[in-house]
Scaffold this motif. Structure first.
Motif, mmCIF file in Angstrom:
data_model
loop_
_atom_site.group_PDB
_atom_site.id
_atom_site.type_symbol
_atom_site.label_atom_id
_atom_site.label_comp_id
_atom_site.label_asym_id
_atom_site.label_seq_id
_atom_site.Cartn_x
_atom_site.Cartn_y
_atom_site.Cartn_z
ATOM 1 N N LEU A 144 0.829 -1.200 0.000
ATOM 2 C CA LEU A 144 0.000 0.000 0.000
ATOM 3 C C LEU A 144 0.866 1.253 0.000
ATOM 4 C CD1 LEU A 144 -2.826 -0.890 2.543
ATOM 5 C CD2 LEU A 144 -3.120 -0.434 0.103
ATOM 6 N N LEU A 145 0.478 2.252 -0.789
ATOM 7 C CA LEU A 145 1.107 3.561 -0.693
ATOM 8 C C LEU A 145 0.806 4.137 0.689
ATOM 9 C CD1 LEU A 145 0.198 5.041 -4.199
ATOM 10 C CD2 LEU A 145 2.452 4.257 -3.435
ATOM 11 N N PRO A 146 1.675 5.014 1.219
ATOM 12 C CA PRO A 146 1.412 5.589 2.544
ATOM 13 C C PRO A 146 0.010 6.207 2.617
ATOM 14 C CG PRO A 146 3.620 6.162 1.813
ATOM 15 C CD PRO A 146 2.946 5.501 0.645
ATOM 16 N N TRP A 147 -0.712 5.874 3.665
ATOM 17 C CA TRP A 147 -2.073 6.387 3.835
ATOM 18 C C TRP A 147 -2.333 6.651 5.306
ATOM 19 C CZ3 TRP A 147 -6.182 3.300 6.112
ATOM 20 C CH2 TRP A 147 -5.766 2.037 6.530
ATOM 21 N N THR A 148 -3.271 7.496 5.585
ATOM 22 C CA THR A 148 -3.623 7.840 6.962
ATOM 23 C C THR A 148 -4.994 7.272 7.300
ATOM 24 O OG1 THR A 148 -4.617 9.930 6.260
ATOM 25 C CG2 THR A 148 -2.291 9.964 6.865
ATOM 26 N N ILE A 149 -5.235 7.065 8.581
ATOM 27 C CA ILE A 149 -6.552 6.604 9.012
ATOM 28 C C ILE A 149 -7.565 7.666 8.596
ATOM 29 C CG2 ILE A 149 -7.976 5.905 10.961
ATOM 30 C CD1 ILE A 149 -5.604 4.058 10.398
ATOM 31 N N PRO A 150 -8.518 7.335 7.731
ATOM 32 C CA PRO A 150 -9.398 8.367 7.174
ATOM 33 C C PRO A 150 -10.376 8.920 8.206
ATOM 34 C CG PRO A 150 -10.061 6.196 6.394
ATOM 35 C CD PRO A 150 -8.784 6.001 7.152
ATOM 36 N N ALA A 151 -10.590 10.217 8.123
ATOM 37 C CA ALA A 151 -11.552 10.868 9.018
ATOM 38 C C ALA A 151 -12.968 10.381 8.779
ATOM 39 C CB ALA A 151 -11.478 12.384 8.848
ATOM 40 N N ASP A 152 -13.224 9.797 7.597
ATOM 41 C CA ASP A 152 -14.567 9.290 7.306
ATOM 42 C C ASP A 152 -15.017 8.239 8.311
ATOM 43 O OD1 ASP A 152 -14.768 10.888 5.059
ATOM 44 O OD2 ASP A 152 -13.916 9.373 3.726
ATOM 45 N N LEU A 153 -14.067 7.540 8.924
ATOM 46 C CA LEU A 153 -14.442 6.494 9.881
ATOM 47 C C LEU A 153 -15.048 7.074 11.158
ATOM 48 C CD1 LEU A 153 -11.470 3.972 9.513
ATOM 49 C CD2 LEU A 153 -13.816 3.710 8.689
ATOM 50 N N ALA A 154 -14.929 8.376 11.334
ATOM 51 C CA ALA A 154 -15.589 9.000 12.486
ATOM 52 C C ALA A 154 -17.103 8.867 12.384
ATOM 53 C CB ALA A 154 -15.197 10.477 12.579
ATOM 54 N N ASP A 155 -17.597 8.637 11.165
ATOM 55 C CA ASP A 155 -19.037 8.470 10.961
ATOM 56 C C ASP A 155 -19.449 7.000 10.992
ATOM 57 O OD1 ASP A 155 -19.375 11.238 10.622
ATOM 58 O OD2 ASP A 155 -18.781 11.103 8.521
ATOM 59 N N SER A 156 -18.593 6.174 11.570
ATOM 60 C CA SER A 156 -18.919 4.754 11.767
ATOM 61 C C SER A 156 -18.989 4.487 13.271
ATOM 62 C CB SER A 156 -17.857 3.860 11.108
ATOM 63 O OG SER A 156 -17.778 4.105 9.721
ATOM 64 N N PRO A 157 -20.056 4.930 13.928
ATOM 65 C CA PRO A 157 -20.119 4.860 15.397
ATOM 66 C C PRO A 157 -20.109 3.446 15.952
ATOM 67 C CG PRO A 157 -22.273 5.410 14.483
ATOM 68 C CD PRO A 157 -21.301 5.462 13.350
ATOM 69 N N ALA A 158 -20.434 2.449 15.101
ATOM 70 C CA ALA A 158 -20.473 1.066 15.586
ATOM 71 C C ALA A 158 -19.118 0.381 15.510
ATOM 72 C CB ALA A 158 -21.490 0.267 14.777
#
Length: 686
Positions: A144-158
């Motif tokens: 994988l190319l360098p990547w960051t934990i995406p902020a989109d996962l903040a909308d996955s409350p479960a």
């Protein structure tokens, strides 16, 4: 018999079901063409719901794709968003490559396992809108190319588990992970994650925390572990964590903690090895001090031989050693002391300590970049004759207990940030306190000096900064700022993702060489005019960044880059970003640390503006007009109540801005910087 009134609805529903089922079939048909070889039993001549590893519901909607360990290669369809009923996606232990497919808005998706493959990238927004996601596992994808934990996962409350070990994750762990209501498992081992453990983990329900073996190493203290009472397993080894091990006595379920190969210092809490569930502890390759920990429950305890315990067996340290460690505790157990204060005899060559016979008589800790406070424990070393703590960054007051040292001749605490009343020492003591502007003052006293507000000189400095901003010369001021620090400039280099080499010559810009170990692209000079302070070519966004750094300096009283501080505090911008709103009062310069509630609201606004101005990427940074709108109302609000001719910084607040600048030039021996700049009248600029 008349037709049913519900017939149109039934027809529409049936039509919709057929359409979405057809969409699923089309996506699965593409799936068939991208896999090499196709899974056994997959054929374009048979319905996809009959294929091996595919489960559908009664409406022929795909709900599960389970193809683990099928020796599959090839890639996946670029977009799986049509599979709106998909709940489970298991593709682990294959040889799949290419980008991870778009999964956005699959609200039914609960589990994704892509472990042990050869995926090459994590495109933006692939995990957006996954409201039902519970488990995401993408470990062991080294390509994988360098990547960051995406902020989109903040909308996955479960979300309850995020596994991404050995998958080239870099940068900091986002704060939102600690805010998820139920998030017991985080595994980010063997990556290039940097920075501290997020403060949002304080009090979180995380049970398994694996952050070991980072390429460059995470840093900062690990105090937050003390409040994570649900912890069961903690792997933090092979990083650069510093400071002492916190008291983990509330972590009753902790059975395994691995802290080896860090820079931990201080005394091992006696409660650690007594935890009821603890089975294994590894503290090897640190600089831990004090007594060797006892092992009453005979757990697996690995201490190694690189720590700085006072004895080779459990038992108390010598009394003088114990006292010196109390002094070190008030200073945050600095690594320099941990590396040199070893053994059980303080008079056996300990650095910074001078003895007469077996008695410590001189402690010399001048110019060591120390922060923290002066410990009252100095008074226990009754033969002390001299204490040198000058030229550090110590705060707090001089302990009154030091007046009981009957042999004391010299106490030098000059050039720190001490405050409070000065104890009365005997005439025989040479007490040196110069260079502590707040010494003798009780912080929060609004009646001292010029009669101004508690904001004092630094707030006046903020007002001057606003006027400079409104005069349109903020960049020129920043060049002036750096001209005062020529002897502290450095050249920073890095190779960016395209293999180009850039150079940065300014320390405030260099403060962005943060915990990520990188420089924002727009600050690299390649002759393109992207932003080079040395040549004068600079974009508006770099100018805004520089202004944000100035605001942070005014609020905190700190330098943009200060190598004398601990690693996690060296870069002002990186450190300031981690300060939560409720902790801002603690981060302020002592002059500003006791403002009333109304004044603090203004400080919060300026702190927020500084954060926006120093955003990592240039596009989110505001323009200077926004900064004017935020700060201009504070000019009147923070104006001194009763102006004296000059404030404590030698600036006459009744001067016009050009006069103040000329005064600065004269005081610093610098001329010509502002010669070509025209100024508008401050009153007209508001």
């Amino acid at each position: 018999m008349p037709p049913s009134p519900f017939l149109p609805i039934l027809l529409v529903t049936s039509c919709y079901t057929s359409i979405v089922a057809a969409n699923d079939s089309a996506t699965m048909a593409e799936f068939l063409t991208t896999l090499t070889p196709p899974p056994s039993g997959w054929s374009s001549s048979t319905p996809s719901c009959t294929w091996k590893g595919i489960t559908c519901d009664s409406s022929r909607r795909v709900t599960t794709i389970s193809l683990a360990s099928q020796s599959l290669s090839g890639s996946l369809p670029s977009d799986l968003t049509s599979l709106t009923s998909l709940r489970l996606l298991y593709l682990q232990r294959n040889a799949l490559s290419g980008p991870i497919p778009n999964l956005s808005s699959l609200v039914s998706l609960q589990e994704v396992n892509l472990d042990n493959n050869n995926f090459t990238s994590v495109p933006a927004s692939v995990f957006k809108g996954l409201a039902g996601l519970q488990n995401l596992s993408i470990s062991n994808n080294p390509n994988l190319l360098p990547w960051t934990i995406p902020a989109d996962l903040a909308d996955s409350p479960a979300l309850v588990s995020l596994q991404a070990a050995g998958s080239n994750v870099f940068r900091m762990i986002p704060e939102f992970l600690g805010s998820l209501s139920s998030f017991p498992s985080l595994r980010l081992s063997y990556n290039n994650v940097s920075g501290p453990i997020p403060s949002s983990f304080n009090g979180s329900g995380i049970q398994n925390l694996w952050l070991n073996n980072q390429l460059i190493g995470m840093d900062g203290r690990i105090d937050v572990l003390a409040s994570m009472t649900q912890l069961q397993q903690v792997w933090l080894h092979m990083n650069k964590f510093s400071g002492p091990i916190p008291d983990l006595s509330s972590c009753h379920s902790l059975f395994d903690i691995q802290l080896r190969d860090n820079d931990l210092t201080g005394i091992v809490p006696s409660t650690l090895t007594s935890l009821p569930s603890l089975v294994s502890v590894n503290l090897d390759s640190n600089k831990l001090q004090g007594p060797m920990p006892d092992n009453p429950r005979n757990i697996k305890l690995i201490l190694g031989d690189s720590n700085s315990f006072c004895r080779d067996v459990p038992g108390p340290c010598d009394s003088q050693v114990t006292t010196l460690l109390e002094i070190a505790a008030a200073l945050g157990y600095p690594l320099t002391l941990a590396e040199s204060w070893t053994g059980n005899d303080a008079c056996a060559g300990w650095t910074y300590v001078t003895c007469q016979g077996k008695d410590v008589i001189v402690i010399t800790l001048s110019k060591q970049g120390l922060w923290g406070t002066i410990s009252p424990a100095f008074a226990k070393l009754t033969p002390l004759k001299s204490i040198y703590l000058n030229d550090n960054d110590l705060t707090g007051s001089i302990p009154s207990s030091l007046t009981t040292l009957t042999q004391l001749q010299t106490l030098d605490v000059s050039n720190n940030n001490l405050s409070g009343s000065v104890p009365t020492f005997p005439p025989s003591v040479s007490l040196i306190t110069s260079g502590n502007p707040l010494i003798g003052k009780i912080l929060g006293d609004r009646s001292s000096g010029s009669g101004g507000s508690a904001s004092g000189g630094l707030v006046a400095g903020v007002v001057v900064a606003v006027l400079v901003l409104l005069g349109g010369i903020q960049f020129v001021l920043y060049k002036y700022y750096f001209s005062k620090r020529r002897n502290m400039k450095r050249r920073w280099t890095r190779i960016n993702e395209h293999g180009k080499q850039g150079r940065v010559n300014d320390r405030a810009v260099a403060s962005s060489v943060n915990q990520y170990g990188e420089i924002p692209d727009e600050m690299l000079s390649e002759g393109s005019g992207q932003g080079d302070y040395a040549t004068g070519r600079v974009t508006t966004k770099v100018d805004v960044y520089a202004f944000g750094v100035v605001l942070m300096e005014l609020l905190t009283g700190r330098k943009a880059l200060d190598d004398s501080l601990p690693d996690e505090m060296t870069h002002l911008v990186a450190w300031f970003r981690r300060v939560k709103k409720e902790d801002i009062p603690k981060a302020l310069d002592p002059t500003l640390s006791h403002l009333d509630e109304e004044s603090m609201e203004g400080v919060y606004n300026v702190a927020e503006l500084a954060g926006h101005c120093t955003a990592r990427e240039p596009n989110p940074r505001p323009d200077m007009g926004h900064a004017v709108n935020v700060m201009a109302p504070l000019v009147e609000e923070w104006k001194p109540v009763a102006r004296a001719d000059e404030d404590s910084y030698g600036i006459n607040v009744n001067m016009s801005l050009p006069q103040a600048l000329e005064r600065w030039q004269t005081d610093e021996g610098i001329t010509g910087i502002f010669d070509s700049v025209s100024y508008s009248h401050p009153e007209r600029s508001r």
